[in-house]
Scaffold this motif. Sequence first.
Motif, mmCIF file in Angstrom:
data_model
loop_
_atom_site.group_PDB
_atom_site.id
_atom_site.type_symbol
_atom_site.label_atom_id
_atom_site.label_comp_id
_atom_site.label_asym_id
_atom_site.label_seq_id
_atom_site.Cartn_x
_atom_site.Cartn_y
_atom_site.Cartn_z
ATOM 1 N N ARG A 46 66.450 26.721 19.295
ATOM 2 C CA ARG A 46 65.658 26.409 20.483
ATOM 3 C C ARG A 46 66.376 26.888 21.739
ATOM 4 N NH1 ARG A 46 64.698 22.203 16.828
ATOM 5 N NH2 ARG A 46 62.467 21.732 16.547
ATOM 6 N N GLY A 48 67.216 25.214 24.314
ATOM 7 C CA GLY A 48 68.290 24.298 24.662
ATOM 8 C C GLY A 48 69.544 24.481 23.824
ATOM 9 N N ASN A 53 71.530 23.672 30.792
ATOM 10 C CA ASN A 53 70.581 23.455 31.892
ATOM 11 C C ASN A 53 69.235 24.109 31.593
ATOM 12 O OD1 ASN A 53 72.762 22.259 33.293
ATOM 13 N ND2 ASN A 53 73.386 24.281 34.050
ATOM 14 N N GLY A 55 66.459 22.520 30.997
ATOM 15 C CA GLY A 55 65.355 21.778 31.604
ATOM 16 C C GLY A 55 64.262 21.463 30.614
ATOM 17 N N THR A 56 63.020 21.597 31.101
ATOM 18 C CA THR A 56 61.867 21.235 30.259
ATOM 19 C C THR A 56 61.620 22.236 29.131
ATOM 20 O OG1 THR A 56 60.412 22.399 31.822
ATOM 21 C CG2 THR A 56 60.755 20.022 32.162
ATOM 22 N N SER A 57 62.279 23.369 29.173
ATOM 23 C CA SER A 57 62.091 24.386 28.126
ATOM 24 C C SER A 57 63.037 24.205 26.942
ATOM 25 C CB SER A 57 62.299 25.787 28.726
ATOM 26 O OG SER A 57 61.415 26.022 29.804
ATOM 27 N N GLN A 59 63.208 22.395 24.278
ATOM 28 C CA GLN A 59 62.724 22.207 22.912
ATOM 29 C C GLN A 59 61.886 23.376 22.390
ATOM 30 O OE1 GLN A 59 63.765 19.678 21.005
ATOM 31 N NE2 GLN A 59 65.045 19.179 22.786
ATOM 32 N N HIS A 86 59.409 32.930 28.208
ATOM 33 C CA HIS A 86 59.078 31.519 28.465
ATOM 34 C C HIS A 86 59.459 31.128 29.895
ATOM 35 C CE1 HIS A 86 58.047 30.716 24.251
ATOM 36 N NE2 HIS A 86 59.101 31.478 23.925
#
Length: 370
Positions: A46, A48, A53, A55-57, A59, A86
């Motif tokens: 993934r 992350g 850092n 963030g919301t991306s 996962q 992305h």
Amino acid sequence: MTIRSLLLATALLAATSVAASAQVSDDVIAAPVLRASVNVTADVVRIGDVIDNAGTSAQIAIYRAPDLGTTGSLKVAQVLSALQAHQVIGVDTRDLKEISVTRLARTLESKDIELQIARALEHRGGLGDAANLSLTFDRDVQDLRLDASNSGAMQATSARFDPRSNRFDVSFEIANDNVSTPTRLRFSGSAIETVEAAVLARGIERNEIIKASDLVVERRPKAEVGGDVASRDRAIGMQARKQLRAGQALKVADIAKPDLVQRDQNVTLTYEATGLYLTIRGKALENGTEGDVVSVLNLQSKRTVTGVVSGRGQVTVSAPAARLPLAADVTSSIPSSEPATPVSVAVNSASQVTQQVSQQAAQQAAPKAE
């Protein structure tokens, strides 16, 4: 009023500048940074996992993970392209050219799997200790890699063994940290109990002495060698009772103490009695080991006597112990009117018996008159 308005405007401008500076500082700290080395436990990589850092991306999956327990590499240019798809930009690559990705795993070694199966079958259907079981599997058991989340111990949930066919079927469960359903494993094959045996490295003739170099230690099926298998230490220095072939596992019944006296061998014949000790030459008429009773020809008197093998080339003939008369036997014929002296009578009787035994032994040991 004009001066006051000017001061208020100046304060607001300063506050705005400070807030803007803080925002810029936060943006710099929160910038995504590429990692040089990545460890994953899932079957995908993934966002992350590859950058800090995220963030919301974080996962969002972008790559398939390597096989369990292996490590792969990714080119940084490829990673940046996947991130940009992305809307993740401005990544600090730290001048990296590629990153490594390792998929963590739990490895069950084949020897540990066999040990757990043997313990599950221990003492079932007539089997012995787990250490003495030899297992043959329907499929080769190799090192097994599981997801790292499988942290539980191997727990046997069923173990079946048929003593007629030696077939087994064993199932295990391993608890998983991420899901409630455990990982299940099943193994089948055959099991036999073995024992450590002394095996002949060459053929041995009857009455031959077994040496250390003649033996090797092997594990053999217990059903093949039986329960009277001889150990290596016990077999060394022993004599074969019969002809033995190479590769044969020794049994206790196959060996005996070595003969100290051989048939037709000249031996030293020793006569022992109270107050008498004679040695004379003799000829053994049969083989015998220590403690055996054998027949020996007295070469001087030409009489055959029996004795006990007491050493190499030595046979001992002991005169029977003289039976001392009981005090009741001696005193029974003494009239009640006379004083009884049982001790002195018994001593005198013993001296007479000893003298008779000594004379008889001397006659046997003496040369035959011509």
